[in-house]
Write an enzyme that holds these catalytic residues in place. Structure first.
Site, PDB file in Angstrom:
ATOM      1  N   ASP A   1      -3.782   9.439  -7.658  1.00 16.15           N
ATOM      2  CA  ASP A   1      -5.157   9.231  -8.144  1.00 16.15           C
ATOM      3  C   ASP A   1      -5.486   7.748  -8.070  1.00 16.15           C
ATOM      4  O   ASP A   1      -4.663   6.942  -7.607  1.00 16.15           O
ATOM      5  CB  ASP A   1      -5.316   9.780  -9.576  1.00 16.15           C
ATOM      6  CG  ASP A   1      -6.717  10.341  -9.804  1.00 16.15           C
ATOM      7  OD1 ASP A   1      -7.693   9.595  -9.623  1.00 16.15           O
ATOM      8  OD2 ASP A   1      -6.832  11.532 -10.152  1.00 16.15           O
TER       9      ASP A   1
ATOM     10  N   HIS B   1     -10.882   9.775  -5.424  1.00 15.00           N
ATOM     11  CA  HIS B   1      -9.768   9.453  -6.332  1.00 15.00           C
ATOM     12  C   HIS B   1      -8.585   8.861  -5.557  1.00 15.00           C
ATOM     13  O   HIS B   1      -7.433   9.232  -5.782  1.00 15.00           O
ATOM     14  CB  HIS B   1      -9.325  10.702  -7.098  1.00 15.00           C
ATOM     15  CG  HIS B   1     -10.289  11.089  -8.192  1.00 15.00           C
ATOM     16  ND1 HIS B   1     -10.497  10.310  -9.307  1.00 15.00           N
ATOM     17  CD2 HIS B   1     -11.107  12.160  -8.335  1.00 15.00           C
ATOM     18  CE1 HIS B   1     -11.402  10.887 -10.101  1.00 15.00           C
ATOM     19  NE2 HIS B   1     -11.794  12.006  -9.529  1.00 15.00           N
TER      20      HIS B   1
ATOM     21  N   GLU C   1     -14.967  15.215  -7.046  1.00 13.58           N
ATOM     22  CA  GLU C   1     -15.572  13.935  -7.437  1.00 13.58           C
ATOM     23  C   GLU C   1     -15.447  12.855  -6.353  1.00 13.58           C
ATOM     24  O   GLU C   1     -14.903  11.783  -6.601  1.00 13.58           O
ATOM     25  CB  GLU C   1     -14.932  13.446  -8.753  1.00 13.58           C
ATOM     26  CG  GLU C   1     -15.151  14.424  -9.901  1.00 13.58           C
ATOM     27  CD  GLU C   1     -14.557  13.964 -11.232  1.00 13.58           C
ATOM     28  OE1 GLU C   1     -15.206  14.144 -12.257  1.00 13.58           O
ATOM     29  OE2 GLU C   1     -13.420  13.435 -11.239  1.00 13.58           O
TER      30      GLU C   1
END
Ligand code: ACM
Ligand code: ZN
Length: 554
Positions: A207, A280, A344
């Protein structure tokens, strides 16, 4: 269950114990989570003694693991070494474990305990292992400790159990990027899943704030990407952010990863690695800036949230990089799934990047959403060529699903519903029921959490099968998973506090059909199992389990 398992059990044990003089059946006899599908208490009880043998009909590596798991439970408090042997039947005082195709589901089992012997039948070794987990919860909590207790006698109530899971996927996720946890803690987490008959550990390994898996071909990922220079203090939404000024980081070596995969395997748990893309990805960009749309330099994330810098979808180097990473990941992890993230991913760099725009034009894509879809499809075909399948968060629906992708529905159940209607497999993990990093009780007095309100009762109330779907479409819902993101969870104790007992409600949701769930009965069983969790030194949450907001606003 609608019939109160615990109360019935205590009464039946009282009746049956009248015929027995020298053996006390513990009061906790029937507190099993997840509750078995059906259970009938019989007269008397079975006593483990020196003459016990665990006889297995087809002894191989897997059935041996199930049998030895039982042998160890008996050995812990008694010191008795019960032999595991191959054979076709068991004598008095022994346990017979057999693979039997008459058992309908892969992970199902039947368990017959009589005063003379125990007979376990299952279709697979996993089913035998789950029968052992049921036996484990029928035995006193002393079996959880590794110390011999003088004079202890281990007995089980005579009963017949027929049991099988409602769903084939029963999982828990863990983010080790925002904070990481020692190998021993990951094993403890896996132990708790196994005890409650879960079969999947989803390991979120990369991440923005840290790359946690060693990739031998790309050493910069763990040299640079595994460390951040500092960490935000308090809630990230409190601006301006304050930082602790302390470097944080680390990673799991391939050897440690193998150790965890093997450990999980010995508990019939498959580990699914998650390698995040194309968003990410700051830790990857900090290590290899050439795979970004802009020049950088980039820093491993020091605060939480969603960042604009993502992998460039226009550069071939990006795909070479991911393929190099996935080649090692696929070599390490034996399970069929690779999780590729997909959530995202802001598109603002792609909108300005000449290479991303060229890719959109060359490939005839409509927009950046279709570029994300192109990205995921390309990765999918690589993963498929290696004999594996991809899972992605529900954003992978945007711009069109990759042909074989399984969807993890997290922004509610809508993504899962849409995917099932497109005949794609789905795992349900919606924030409002399954995000175990959310507050589990009123926030006042609780350690800082990301937000939300997901008490145990709310978790338990989740039905993974949406009413909107037809019976045919519901077949694509493989199961349920709880997620633990660790922005605000930095120690093993806090991890256990947030994950348990809510993960046990996820386990029961995955194992028994919704119509049989009963929260009051679950709570009664949980109360009894607490002595076992204490014996295991588990720092589970002990506060209000009910959804008091629901009670306040019926
Ligand atoms: C997610 O919680 N971003 C999948
Ligand atoms: Zn780009």
């Amino acid at each position: 269950m609608k019939t109160n398992l615990l109360i019935t059990a205590i009464i039946m044990i009282f009746i049956s114990s009248c015929n027995v003089t020298n053996v006390t059946i513990p009061e906790n006899a029937m507190a099993i989570i997840p509750a078995p599908l059906s259970m009938t208490i019989q007269k008397g009880n079975f006593l483990f003694s020196e003459k016990c043998r665990i006889v297995v009909s087809a002894l191989d590596d897997d059935t041996k693991v199930a049998a030895e798991t039982l042998a160890l439970l008996i050995k812990n408090p008694t010191g008795m070494e019960i032999p595991v042997i191959e054979g076709t039947k068991a004598g008095r005082g022994s346990v017979f474990m057999t693979l039997d195709t008459a058992v309908k589901t892969n992970e199902g089992y039947t368990l017959r305990i009589t005063p003379k012997k125990i007979i376990v039948r299952a279709r697979t070794a996993a089913g035998l292992f789950y029968a052992v987990q049921t036996i484990r919860q029928l035995l006193p909590p002393d079996v959880e400790k590794e110390s011999v207790i003088e004079g202890i006698q281990l007995s089980l109530p005579a009963c017949d159990i027929v049991d099988e899971p409602a769903f084939t996927y029963r999982g828990m996720h863990l983010d080790v990027c925002r904070h990481m946890f020692p190998v021993e803690e990951i094993k403890k987490y896996i132990d708790m899943l196994a005890m409650h008959k879960m079969n999947t550990f989803h390991w979120h390994l990369t991440d923005d704030q840290g790359w946690r898996i060693e990739i031998k071909k790309l050493p910069e990922l763990t040299k640079t990407g595994a460390y951040r220079k500092e960490t935000v203090v308090g809630h990230a939404r409190n601006k301006p952010n304050i930082f602790d000024g302390e470097a944080y980081g680390g990673f799991y070596t391939q050897e440690q990863i193998r150790e965890i995969i093997d450990y999980a395997g010995s508990k019939f748990i498959t580990v699914i690695p998650e390698i995040e893309m194309p968003g990410h990805s700051l830790a990857a960009l900090a290590s290899y800036p050439d795979i970004a749309c802009t020049k950088g330099p980039f820093e491993v994330g020091t605060t939480w949230g969603v960042f604009s810098d993502v992998l460039c979808a226009g550069k071939e180097e990006t795909f070479t990089f991911i393929q190099d990473v996935l080649t090692e990941v696929i070599d390490l992890f034996p399970g069929k799934y690779i999780h590729i993230g997909g959530d995202e991913c802001p598109k603002i760099r792609w909108e300005k990047c000449p290479l991303c725009q060229k890719r959109i034009k060359d490939e005839g894509l409509a927009d950046e959403n279709e570029l994300q879809s192109y990205f995921i499809r390309r990765i999918e075909s690589f993963v498929t060529s290696k004999g594996k399948k991809i899972i992605g968060w529900d954003e992978i629906l945007e711009g069109g699903l990759a042909p074989e992708a399984t969807v993890m529905s997290w922004r509610g159940t809508e993504g899962g519903i849409a995917a099932a209607r497109q005949k794609h497999d789905v795992i349900m993990t919606p924030t409002s029921f399954a995000y175990l990093d959310y507050y589990q009780t009123e926030p006042a007095g609780q350690p800082l959490a990301i937000g939300g309100y997901v008490p145990l009762e709310k978790v338990y109330s989740f039905n993974p099968l949406p009413e909107e779907l037809t019976a045919e479409e519901r077949k694509y819902i493989l199961g349920v998973q709880g997620n633990v993101w660790t922005e605000y969870i930095s120690t093993p104790e806090h991890l256990e506090y947030m994950a348990f007992p809510r993960a046990f409600a996820i386990a029961e949701t995955g194992w028994i059909p919704d119509r049989l769930k009963d929260f009051d009965d679950f709570l009664a069983r949980l109360e009894v199992l607490k002595t076992r969790y204490e014996a295991l030194n588990l720092n589970y949450f002990k506060g209000e389990y009910r959804d008091t907001r629901k009670t306040a606003n019926p």
